[in-house]
Enzyme design. Sequence first.
Site, PDB file in Angstrom:
ATOM      1  N   GLY A  55       0.656  -1.383   0.172  1.00 35.05           N
ATOM      2  CA  GLY A  55      -0.169   0.225   0.460  1.00 35.05           C
ATOM      3  C   GLY A  55       1.202   1.037   0.173  1.00 35.05           C
ATOM      4  O   GLY A  55       2.108   1.280  -0.028  1.00 35.05           O
ATOM      5  N   CYS A  82       5.091  -6.443   1.621  1.00 32.96           N
ATOM      6  CA  CYS A  82       5.681  -4.696   0.963  1.00 32.96           C
ATOM      7  C   CYS A  82       4.947  -3.853   2.546  1.00 32.96           C
ATOM      8  O   CYS A  82       5.705  -4.016   4.100  1.00 32.96           O
ATOM      9  CB  CYS A  82       5.217  -3.995   0.055  1.00 32.96           C
ATOM     10  SG  CYS A  82       6.046  -2.412  -0.309  1.00 32.96           S
ATOM     11  N   TYR A  83       4.265  -2.878   2.693  1.00 35.62           N
ATOM     12  CA  TYR A  83       3.832  -2.184   3.459  1.00 35.62           C
ATOM     13  C   TYR A  83       2.787  -3.213   4.205  1.00 35.62           C
ATOM     14  O   TYR A  83       3.160  -3.244   5.726  1.00 35.62           O
ATOM     15  CB  TYR A  83       2.164  -0.801   2.520  1.00 35.62           C
ATOM     16  CG  TYR A  83       1.732  -0.546   4.287  1.00 35.62           C
ATOM     17  CD1 TYR A  83       1.924   0.569   4.698  1.00 35.62           C
ATOM     18  CD2 TYR A  83       0.747  -0.747   5.161  1.00 35.62           C
ATOM     19  CE1 TYR A  83       1.424   1.561   5.240  1.00 35.62           C
ATOM     20  CE2 TYR A  83       0.035  -0.437   6.027  1.00 35.62           C
ATOM     21  CZ  TYR A  83       0.135   0.783   6.147  1.00 35.62           C
ATOM     22  OH  TYR A  83      -0.127   1.627   7.258  1.00 35.62           O
ATOM     23  N   HIS A 173       7.638  -7.887  -3.555  1.00 36.09           N
ATOM     24  CA  HIS A 173       5.666  -8.198  -4.689  1.00 36.09           C
ATOM     25  C   HIS A 173       6.392 -10.007  -4.349  1.00 36.09           C
ATOM     26  O   HIS A 173       6.505 -10.039  -5.989  1.00 36.09           O
ATOM     27  CB  HIS A 173       5.883  -7.067  -5.263  1.00 36.09           C
ATOM     28  CG  HIS A 173       5.499  -6.323  -4.272  1.00 36.09           C
ATOM     29  ND1 HIS A 173       3.804  -5.627  -4.003  1.00 36.09           N
ATOM     30  CD2 HIS A 173       6.085  -4.713  -4.307  1.00 36.09           C
ATOM     31  CE1 HIS A 173       4.567  -4.514  -3.286  1.00 36.09           C
ATOM     32  NE2 HIS A 173       5.078  -4.265  -3.255  1.00 36.09           N
ATOM     33  N   GLU A 175       3.859 -11.581  -5.852  1.00 33.19           N
ATOM     34  CA  GLU A 175       2.875 -11.353  -7.266  1.00 33.19           C
ATOM     35  C   GLU A 175       3.391 -10.832  -7.844  1.00 33.19           C
ATOM     36  O   GLU A 175       2.188 -11.507  -9.245  1.00 33.19           O
ATOM     37  CB  GLU A 175       1.414 -10.812  -6.620  1.00 33.19           C
ATOM     38  CG  GLU A 175       1.682  -9.631  -6.172  1.00 33.19           C
ATOM     39  CD  GLU A 175       1.832  -9.285  -4.822  1.00 33.19           C
ATOM     40  OE1 GLU A 175       3.216  -9.781  -4.327  1.00 33.19           O
ATOM     41  OE2 GLU A 175       1.752  -8.108  -4.819  1.00 33.19           O
ATOM     42  N   SER A 226     -26.129  -9.856 -24.566  1.00 32.37           N
ATOM     43  CA  SER A 226     -25.284  -8.400 -25.539  1.00 32.37           C
ATOM     44  C   SER A 226     -24.364  -9.264 -26.402  1.00 32.37           C
ATOM     45  O   SER A 226     -23.852  -9.059 -27.439  1.00 32.37           O
ATOM     46  CB  SER A 226     -24.270  -7.583 -24.723  1.00 32.37           C
ATOM     47  OG  SER A 226     -23.205  -8.512 -24.471  1.00 32.37           O
ATOM     48  N   GLY A 227     -24.274 -10.700 -25.918  1.00 31.45           N
ATOM     49  CA  GLY A 227     -23.428 -11.321 -27.033  1.00 31.45           C
ATOM     50  C   GLY A 227     -21.795 -10.990 -26.450  1.00 31.45           C
ATOM     51  O   GLY A 227     -20.958 -11.831 -26.973  1.00 31.45           O
ATOM     52  N   VAL A 229     -19.456 -11.537 -23.983  1.00 29.58           N
ATOM     53  CA  VAL A 229     -18.731 -12.987 -22.951  1.00 29.58           C
ATOM     54  C   VAL A 229     -19.079 -12.900 -21.377  1.00 29.58           C
ATOM     55  O   VAL A 229     -19.920 -14.377 -21.337  1.00 29.58           O
ATOM     56  CB  VAL A 229     -17.401 -13.196 -22.812  1.00 29.58           C
ATOM     57  CG1 VAL A 229     -16.822 -14.500 -21.142  1.00 29.58           C
ATOM     58  CG2 VAL A 229     -15.968 -13.336 -24.154  1.00 29.58           C
ATOM     59  N   ASP A 230     -19.185 -11.666 -20.690  1.00 31.13           N
ATOM     60  CA  ASP A 230     -20.126 -11.733 -18.662  1.00 31.13           C
ATOM     61  C   ASP A 230     -21.864 -12.465 -19.182  1.00 31.13           C
ATOM     62  O   ASP A 230     -21.831 -13.005 -18.727  1.00 31.13           O
ATOM     63  CB  ASP A 230     -19.323 -10.703 -18.530  1.00 31.13           C
ATOM     64  CG  ASP A 230     -18.036 -10.312 -18.606  1.00 31.13           C
ATOM     65  OD1 ASP A 230     -16.844 -11.063 -18.875  1.00 31.13           O
ATOM     66  OD2 ASP A 230     -17.489  -9.124 -19.117  1.00 31.13           O
ATOM     67  N   SER A 231     -22.091 -11.456 -20.127  1.00 32.13           N
ATOM     68  CA  SER A 231     -23.641 -11.707 -20.037  1.00 32.13           C
ATOM     69  C   SER A 231     -23.703 -13.087 -20.602  1.00 32.13           C
ATOM     70  O   SER A 231     -24.705 -13.622 -20.296  1.00 32.13           O
ATOM     71  CB  SER A 231     -24.404 -10.667 -20.592  1.00 32.13           C
ATOM     72  OG  SER A 231     -23.890 -11.138 -22.027  1.00 32.13           O
ATOM     73  N   SER A 232     -22.813 -13.457 -21.754  1.00 38.05           N
ATOM     74  CA  SER A 232     -23.140 -14.971 -22.162  1.00 38.05           C
ATOM     75  C   SER A 232     -23.321 -16.077 -20.683  1.00 38.05           C
ATOM     76  O   SER A 232     -23.938 -16.719 -20.951  1.00 38.05           O
ATOM     77  CB  SER A 232     -22.980 -14.872 -23.543  1.00 38.05           C
ATOM     78  OG  SER A 232     -22.952 -13.848 -24.319  1.00 38.05           O
ATOM     79  N   LYS A 372     -12.016 -11.999 -15.484  1.00 37.67           N
ATOM     80  CA  LYS A 372     -12.482 -12.287 -16.719  1.00 37.67           C
ATOM     81  C   LYS A 372     -11.858 -13.702 -17.224  1.00 37.67           C
ATOM     82  O   LYS A 372     -13.173 -14.660 -17.794  1.00 37.67           O
ATOM     83  CB  LYS A 372     -11.928 -10.941 -17.247  1.00 37.67           C
ATOM     84  CG  LYS A 372     -12.012 -11.105 -18.936  1.00 37.67           C
ATOM     85  CD  LYS A 372     -13.466 -10.523 -18.790  1.00 37.67           C
ATOM     86  CE  LYS A 372     -14.413 -10.077 -20.026  1.00 37.67           C
ATOM     87  NZ  LYS A 372     -14.987  -9.638 -20.727  1.00 37.67           N
TER      88      LYS A 372
END
Length: 516
Positions: A55, A82-83, A173, A175, A226-227, A229-232, A372
Amino acid sequence: MTDRILIIDFGSQVTQLIARRLRELNVYCEIHPFQNVTDGFLAEYAPKAIILSGGPASVTDEGSPRPPYSIFETGIPVLGICYGQQVMMHMLGGQVESGHKTAEFGRAYVSPGAESLPLLEGWFSEGREQVWMSHGDHVSAIASGFEVYGTSPNAPFAITGDAARNFYAVQFHPEVHHTPNGRRIYENFIDLAGCKRDWTMGAYREEAIEKIREQVGDKKVICGLSGGVDSSVAAVLIHEAIGDQLTCVFVDHGLLRQGEAEEVVTMFRDHYNMQLIHADEQDLFLGALEGVSDPEEKRKTIGRLFIDVFQKHANEIDGAEFLAQGTLYPDVIESVSFSGGPSVTIKSHHNVGGLPEKMGLKLVEPLRELFKDEVRRLGVELGLPKHFIGRHPFPGPGLAIRCPGEITRDKLDILRQADAVYIDQIRRHGLYDEIWQAFVAILPVRTVGVMGDGRTYDYACALRAVTSVDGMTADYYPFSHEFLGETATRIINEVKGINRVTYDITSKPPGTIEWE
Ligand code: XMP
């Protein structure tokens, strides 16, 4: 219940990456801002381990963020980064100092201490390990019970730990990509916590279906499809849970790509057997956009009509009580803000926020916990075709924002054809998955050309292709000259109405990905 790790966020730019790394290792985890982590929250959440993120604050400043002290009393492993490392040392009796001289930003090398630590099992190779540092403050004295297990030239306490209490603290870090072996540290930490690595998409699917059934009961759900990826993926998952209690509304605003409306309708109605309302509202949208050339006015017109149309069709569905949305985890994570104040609006994004309250609907958001790429994996698990799942993002206002100036049906037709040729070229050359987003914009100028023996006076277009991680920043894709030449020739030969092709090499910033 699935074993889970709690990530307490102190506002680092890369906190989300910690969650990504753990989930890649099939461990479920969530990020919560430090302000929300109270003793009560901890007791209820019951994590198997805790990670304290980095942070921007300094622990030496009055009022700087702290986790509750009880995290050190529950007996579970804690890893400070880190922080997180500094706050941990400070709270357990060590010392932290601020100072220019020992600030470190960028690549550094950590060498092992005298003793080894289970957290570092298999980590050091060739006597030292590359890490990524980004710190102003540093630990100047470690808390009692801690030992030093790694040092770098500017961080004598780069890795410290209290193995008896399972407390670990690293200055770098693990990550980020630039700590190439960082995954190993997370793997070891997960093992030390006794956390099962059983969080898979198959398991998520089963759990999500149960939750949807429980939430919805025998009520009806509407989903704006909507077609994308997410809504599908959300629609297919909900359909699997509640079948015909779900009705999808697909609004065709006339600003879709070539063949897109047919593809969506065929796939969801015929293949998945869903109840789907295909709202063909092209005339309404294109009529309202006539004469509109200001980008914000276009966006607002489309956004407003979209909500009206959606509401009209949704109202026809008797007794619907829920609205499904493909909200993702990055939209849900509350970020820790230190700057405050509103940020400037660059573009008003198209969304249906506010609609559920207006229509008195409750939300079903089965992707709220996913990133995603996890949504893509879930889509594959649910049987959606790979090419569909891997498609580039497409904005809500569609081709409207790729047609600067006034939108006409003619221009949209030309744009659709040019875009189809361009994407075909990219696929043929095997470049589609390397590119984050690619499309054509039709420019509001005509230029003079010569084809055969005749003069032409047609539109110019711009090709756009960018690489990006999240759409926030982007770089143009370095196509070869051969590829660009071949594509320009194909577009001009195959698309009547275009006689000049340009390639947009602007990065974001200073440009944006879309043209409007
Ligand atoms: P810009 O043009 O702002 O775009 O660099 C960043 C990403 O966002 C997409 N985009 C949108 N997506 N509704 C959306 O759902 C919108 O109104 C919208 N505007 C831009 C854009 O395609 C790119 O992926």
